[in-house]
Design a protein around this motif. Structure first.
Motif, PDB file in Angstrom:
ATOM      1  N   LEU A 116      -6.413   7.522  -5.069  1.00  0.00           N
ATOM      2  CA  LEU A 116      -5.168   8.172  -5.485  1.00  0.00           C
ATOM      3  C   LEU A 116      -4.757   9.262  -4.495  1.00  0.00           C
ATOM      4  CD1 LEU A 116      -5.806   8.491  -9.330  1.00  0.00           C
ATOM      5  CD2 LEU A 116      -4.069   7.065  -8.243  1.00  0.00           C
ATOM      6  N   LEU A 117      -5.727  10.022  -4.011  1.00  0.00           N
ATOM      7  CA  LEU A 117      -5.430  11.096  -3.063  1.00  0.00           C
ATOM      8  C   LEU A 117      -4.917  10.549  -1.735  1.00  0.00           C
ATOM      9  CD1 LEU A 117      -8.391  13.583  -3.655  1.00  0.00           C
ATOM     10  CD2 LEU A 117      -5.961  14.020  -4.073  1.00  0.00           C
ATOM     11  N   ILE A 118      -5.531   9.479  -1.235  1.00  0.00           N
ATOM     12  CA  ILE A 118      -5.078   8.892   0.032  1.00  0.00           C
ATOM     13  C   ILE A 118      -3.647   8.400  -0.095  1.00  0.00           C
ATOM     14  CG2 ILE A 118      -5.378   6.903   1.571  1.00  0.00           C
ATOM     15  CD1 ILE A 118      -8.388   7.279   1.301  1.00  0.00           C
ATOM     16  N   GLY A 119      -3.351   7.637  -1.147  1.00  0.00           N
ATOM     17  CA  GLY A 119      -1.988   7.138  -1.341  1.00  0.00           C
ATOM     18  C   GLY A 119      -0.988   8.263  -1.484  1.00  0.00           C
ATOM     19  N   PHE A 120      -1.327   9.261  -2.291  1.00  0.00           N
ATOM     20  CA  PHE A 120      -0.401  10.365  -2.564  1.00  0.00           C
ATOM     21  C   PHE A 120      -0.183  11.235  -1.326  1.00  0.00           C
ATOM     22  CE2 PHE A 120       0.717  14.636  -3.887  1.00  0.00           C
ATOM     23  CZ  PHE A 120       1.689  14.411  -4.860  1.00  0.00           C
ATOM     24  N   LEU A 121      -1.260  11.691  -0.704  1.00  0.00           N
ATOM     25  CA  LEU A 121      -1.146  12.636   0.408  1.00  0.00           C
ATOM     26  C   LEU A 121      -0.541  12.000   1.656  1.00  0.00           C
ATOM     27  CD1 LEU A 121      -4.535  14.548   0.042  1.00  0.00           C
ATOM     28  CD2 LEU A 121      -2.242  15.369  -0.544  1.00  0.00           C
ATOM     29  N   PHE A 122      -0.932  10.758   1.941  1.00  0.00           N
ATOM     30  CA  PHE A 122      -0.390  10.107   3.131  1.00  0.00           C
ATOM     31  C   PHE A 122       1.121   9.919   3.015  1.00  0.00           C
ATOM     32  CE2 PHE A 122      -3.984   7.947   5.638  1.00  0.00           C
ATOM     33  CZ  PHE A 122      -4.792   9.053   5.467  1.00  0.00           C
ATOM     34  N   TYR A 123       1.573   9.485   1.836  1.00  0.00           N
ATOM     35  CA  TYR A 123       3.016   9.239   1.705  1.00  0.00           C
ATOM     36  C   TYR A 123       3.788  10.510   1.391  1.00  0.00           C
ATOM     37  CZ  TYR A 123       2.658   4.503   2.971  1.00  0.00           C
ATOM     38  OH  TYR A 123       2.468   3.382   3.732  1.00  0.00           O
ATOM     39  N   LYS A 124       3.105  11.544   1.010  1.00  0.00           N
ATOM     40  CA  LYS A 124       3.743  12.865   0.952  1.00  0.00           C
ATOM     41  C   LYS A 124       4.109  13.294   2.377  1.00  0.00           C
ATOM     42  CE  LYS A 124       2.584  17.650  -0.308  1.00  0.00           C
ATOM     43  NZ  LYS A 124       3.826  18.065  -0.909  1.00  0.00           N
ATOM     44  N   ARG A 125       3.227  12.959   3.326  1.00  0.00           N
ATOM     45  CA  ARG A 125       3.488  13.294   4.732  1.00  0.00           C
ATOM     46  C   ARG A 125       4.489  12.331   5.361  1.00  0.00           C
ATOM     47  NH1 ARG A 125       5.111  15.007   8.356  1.00  0.00           N
ATOM     48  NH2 ARG A 125       4.244  16.189  10.109  1.00  0.00           N
ATOM     49  N   ILE A 126       4.381  11.038   5.070  1.00  0.00           N
ATOM     50  CA  ILE A 126       5.291  10.024   5.625  1.00  0.00           C
ATOM     51  C   ILE A 126       6.670  10.148   4.995  1.00  0.00           C
ATOM     52  CG2 ILE A 126       5.712   7.532   5.854  1.00  0.00           C
ATOM     53  CD1 ILE A 126       2.578   7.241   5.783  1.00  0.00           C
ATOM     54  N   ASN A 127       6.689  10.293   3.660  1.00  0.00           N
ATOM     55  CA  ASN A 127       7.918  10.605   2.913  1.00  0.00           C
ATOM     56  C   ASN A 127       9.024   9.562   3.075  1.00  0.00           C
ATOM     57  OD1 ASN A 127       9.204  12.409   1.109  1.00  0.00           O
ATOM     58  ND2 ASN A 127      10.475  13.201   2.772  1.00  0.00           N
ATOM     59  N   ASN A 128       8.648   8.295   3.092  1.00  0.00           N
ATOM     60  CA  ASN A 128       9.653   7.236   3.285  1.00  0.00           C
ATOM     61  C   ASN A 128       9.312   6.054   2.387  1.00  0.00           C
ATOM     62  OD1 ASN A 128      11.144   4.963   4.335  1.00  0.00           O
ATOM     63  ND2 ASN A 128      11.544   6.171   6.170  1.00  0.00           N
ATOM     64  N   PHE A 129      10.098   5.869   1.333  1.00  0.00           N
ATOM     65  CA  PHE A 129       9.826   4.820   0.357  1.00  0.00           C
ATOM     66  C   PHE A 129      10.005   3.436   0.958  1.00  0.00           C
ATOM     67  CE2 PHE A 129      11.289   2.106  -3.265  1.00  0.00           C
ATOM     68  CZ  PHE A 129      10.074   2.078  -3.948  1.00  0.00           C
ATOM     69  N   ASN A 130      11.046   3.258   1.726  1.00  0.00           N
ATOM     70  CA  ASN A 130      11.311   1.971   2.357  1.00  0.00           C
ATOM     71  C   ASN A 130      10.167   1.561   3.280  1.00  0.00           C
ATOM     72  OD1 ASN A 130      12.746   0.737   5.101  1.00  0.00           O
ATOM     73  ND2 ASN A 130      13.440  -0.215   3.197  1.00  0.00           N
ATOM     74  N   LEU A 131       9.652   2.523   4.046  1.00  0.00           N
ATOM     75  CA  LEU A 131       8.538   2.243   4.952  1.00  0.00           C
ATOM     76  C   LEU A 131       7.279   1.885   4.165  1.00  0.00           C
ATOM     77  CD1 LEU A 131       7.357   2.146   7.787  1.00  0.00           C
ATOM     78  CD2 LEU A 131       6.974   4.622   7.649  1.00  0.00           C
ATOM     79  N   PHE A 132       7.066   2.532   3.031  1.00  0.00           N
ATOM     80  CA  PHE A 132       5.911   2.213   2.185  1.00  0.00           C
ATOM     81  C   PHE A 132       5.982   0.765   1.713  1.00  0.00           C
ATOM     82  CE2 PHE A 132       4.769   1.871  -2.404  1.00  0.00           C
ATOM     83  CZ  PHE A 132       3.392   1.794  -2.237  1.00  0.00           C
ATOM     84  N   ILE A 133       7.134   0.352   1.208  1.00  0.00           N
ATOM     85  CA  ILE A 133       7.288  -1.023   0.718  1.00  0.00           C
ATOM     86  C   ILE A 133       7.075  -2.023   1.850  1.00  0.00           C
ATOM     87  CG2 ILE A 133       8.864  -2.680  -0.352  1.00  0.00           C
ATOM     88  CD1 ILE A 133       7.887  -0.561  -2.263  1.00  0.00           C
ATOM     89  N   LYS A 134       7.660  -1.740   3.021  1.00  0.00           N
ATOM     90  CA  LYS A 134       7.477  -2.632   4.170  1.00  0.00           C
ATOM     91  C   LYS A 134       6.005  -2.715   4.579  1.00  0.00           C
ATOM     92  CE  LYS A 134      11.941  -2.498   6.555  1.00  0.00           C
ATOM     93  NZ  LYS A 134      12.645  -2.085   7.788  1.00  0.00           N
ATOM     94  N   THR A 135       5.316  -1.598   4.526  1.00  0.00           N
ATOM     95  CA  THR A 135       3.900  -1.573   4.897  1.00  0.00           C
ATOM     96  C   THR A 135       3.085  -2.488   3.997  1.00  0.00           C
ATOM     97  OG1 THR A 135       4.062   0.700   5.735  1.00  0.00           O
ATOM     98  CG2 THR A 135       1.871  -0.090   5.147  1.00  0.00           C
ATOM     99  N   ILE A 136       3.326  -2.423   2.698  1.00  0.00           N
ATOM    100  CA  ILE A 136       2.604  -3.283   1.756  1.00  0.00           C
ATOM    101  C   ILE A 136       2.950  -4.749   1.998  1.00  0.00           C
ATOM    102  CG2 ILE A 136       2.253  -3.862  -0.685  1.00  0.00           C
ATOM    103  CD1 ILE A 136       1.016  -1.195   0.206  1.00  0.00           C
TER     104      ILE A 136
END
Length: 419
Positions: free
Chosen positions: A94-114
């Motif tokens: 949970l911490l890795i997912g939360f903290l990494f995307y808190k820093r990346i801060n891009n929902f579209n990029l998260f979806i593309k990554t998955i």
């Protein structure tokens, strides 16, 4: 060449996901994930919002509860450390997912990554099937020998299928590319022949189309759905299906015995067919028998370091001698109950309930985010029964959940499409 922090943390996140899937060692994965977190803490100013802490509080509490039973018993230090690592795994995810995307801060990029991670995993799956198994043998067991399930691919498929449904825009620029990736992911998901993946896919579909929100309409639909499932199982039990048959018949046999596999406890240990068909039930039976020897364990559990005596050496890890004592159980509810007692079970359901109720909060950045968080809460209710849920050593969903929890609670993340 300077690499942006967004690309750096995205690359690390991808590595975490793929190692989780393809490196069989739980220890190596956990140490790598701890190292990744320490690296983040070293370079970044860490600030975790209280709202996020409120959500993961049940998982933190479960971790602490495991120490109570340990105080009442004497266990080898190795067993205690092993359980500490297993109960810390969902917290780290949970911490890795939360903290990494808190820093990346891009929902579209998260979806593309998955999506792209899922595609890479599907290609690996096809390669494994072509070069290491007899794909055309017709045997489900032969096809599944090197791949039991893959929830990364399943989430990649759902994210790609329903991104435009929720976000009202295409995820990928090319329609042809989108269709090709959907077909590849769909075929790969089917070829896992996983009962758990089928149920998870149904849960996600029901969540996406709003049938998990309790209304008169959805209650009627769920009633109809349960009736159809009951009729299907009625048919399965009315016909003779051979256990060792290849192809779809062998798969249907596994579907047929699924309920009994979980709940049947009257098992003849000398009858190997009966024992392996109902292994989860046998594990739970042995754990419960040991808990009865110490009544306090029903309240606070047996604690970190406790082992379940199987009463014989079972060939669980491929070793010649087998294992007589095990620390983990397939049935996650019995696993949590055995380690942390009824208090732990209540806390676990509180966690699942908090995730599910995300769907009812109207103050959301994206309906897609709340739907998938709620869906994950529901699917964990099922996977905890079959494959230990959040405490499964290979679980990748927890990293996805961590990222979704960040986007659910942030008001200023990037939502636009990246060209």
């Amino acid at each position: 060449m300077i690499v942006s922090k967004s690309k750096f943390y995205t690359s690390l996140f991808i590595l975490v996901l793929l190692l989780q899937l393809y490196v069989p060692s739980f220890k190596l994965n956990l140490f790598f994930q701890i190292g990744v977190l320490l690296l983040y803490f070293f370079y970044e100013k860490v600030a975790i919002e209280s709202r996020f802490l409120n959500v993961i509080a049940p998982v933190l509490l479960l971790f602490l509860l495991g120490f109570i039973g340990t105080l009442f018993h004497k266990y080898p230090i190795y067993g205690i450390i092993k359980d500490i690592f297993h109960f810390s795994k969902p917290i780290i995810g949970l911490l890795i997912g939360f903290l990494f995307y808190k820093r990346i801060n891009n929902f579209n990029l998260f979806i593309k990554t998955i999506v792209y991670c899922g595609l890479a995993s599907a290609i690996i799956h096809f390669a494994v099937l072509l070069f290491t198994s007899n794909l055309f043998s017709g045997s489900v067991d032969a096809i599944r020998e090197f791949g039991k399930d893959n929830f990364l691919e399943l989430f990649a498929l759902f994210f790609l299928l329903f991104y435009s449904y929720f976000q009202k825009e295409r995820l990928l620029k090319s329609r042809l590319q989108t269709r090709i990736i959907i077909i590849v992911l769909l075929i790969s998901n089917i070829l896992y022949f996983s009962r758990t993946m089928i149920v998870v896919a149904i849960v996600l579909l029901l969540s996406v189309y709003g049938y998990t929100v309790l209304t008169k309409k959805t209650i009627r639909f769920l009633g109809l759905f349960i009736t159809v499932i009951a009729l299907f199982y009625g048919y399965l039990y009315s016909v003779k299906i051979e256990r060792a048959k290849p192809g779809i018949e062998g798969f249907l046999y596994k579907v047929k015995i699924a309920p009994a596999e979980l709940f049947k406890t009257k098992i003849d240990r000398e009858n190997h067919k009966d024992l392996w068909d109902h292994w989860r039930g046998y594990e739970a039976k042995r754990a419960y028998a040991l808990m009865k020897q110490s009544p306090s364990s029903f309240v606070v559990g047996t604690g970190f370091g406790s082992l379940v005596n199987l009463k014989f050496k079972a060939p669980l890890t491929g070793e010649k001698e087998g294992m007589r004592y095990i620390s983990e159980l397939h049935n996650g509810y019995m696993y949590v109950f055995y380690k942390t007692g009824i208090i732990g079970i209540i806390v676990l359901f509180l966690f699942f309930g908090m995730l599910y109720l995300s769907l009812y909060n109207n103050q959301k950045n994206s309906k897609m985010i709340s739907v998938f968080i709620s869906g994950i809460g529901l699917l964990y209710v099922f996977t905890t029964l079959t494959i230990t849920g959040i405490y499964n050593g290979r679980d990748v969903i927890i990293f996805i959940l961590g990222a979704l929890l960040y986007f659910e609670r942030s008001s200023d993340f990037v939502k636009k499409i990246e060209e």
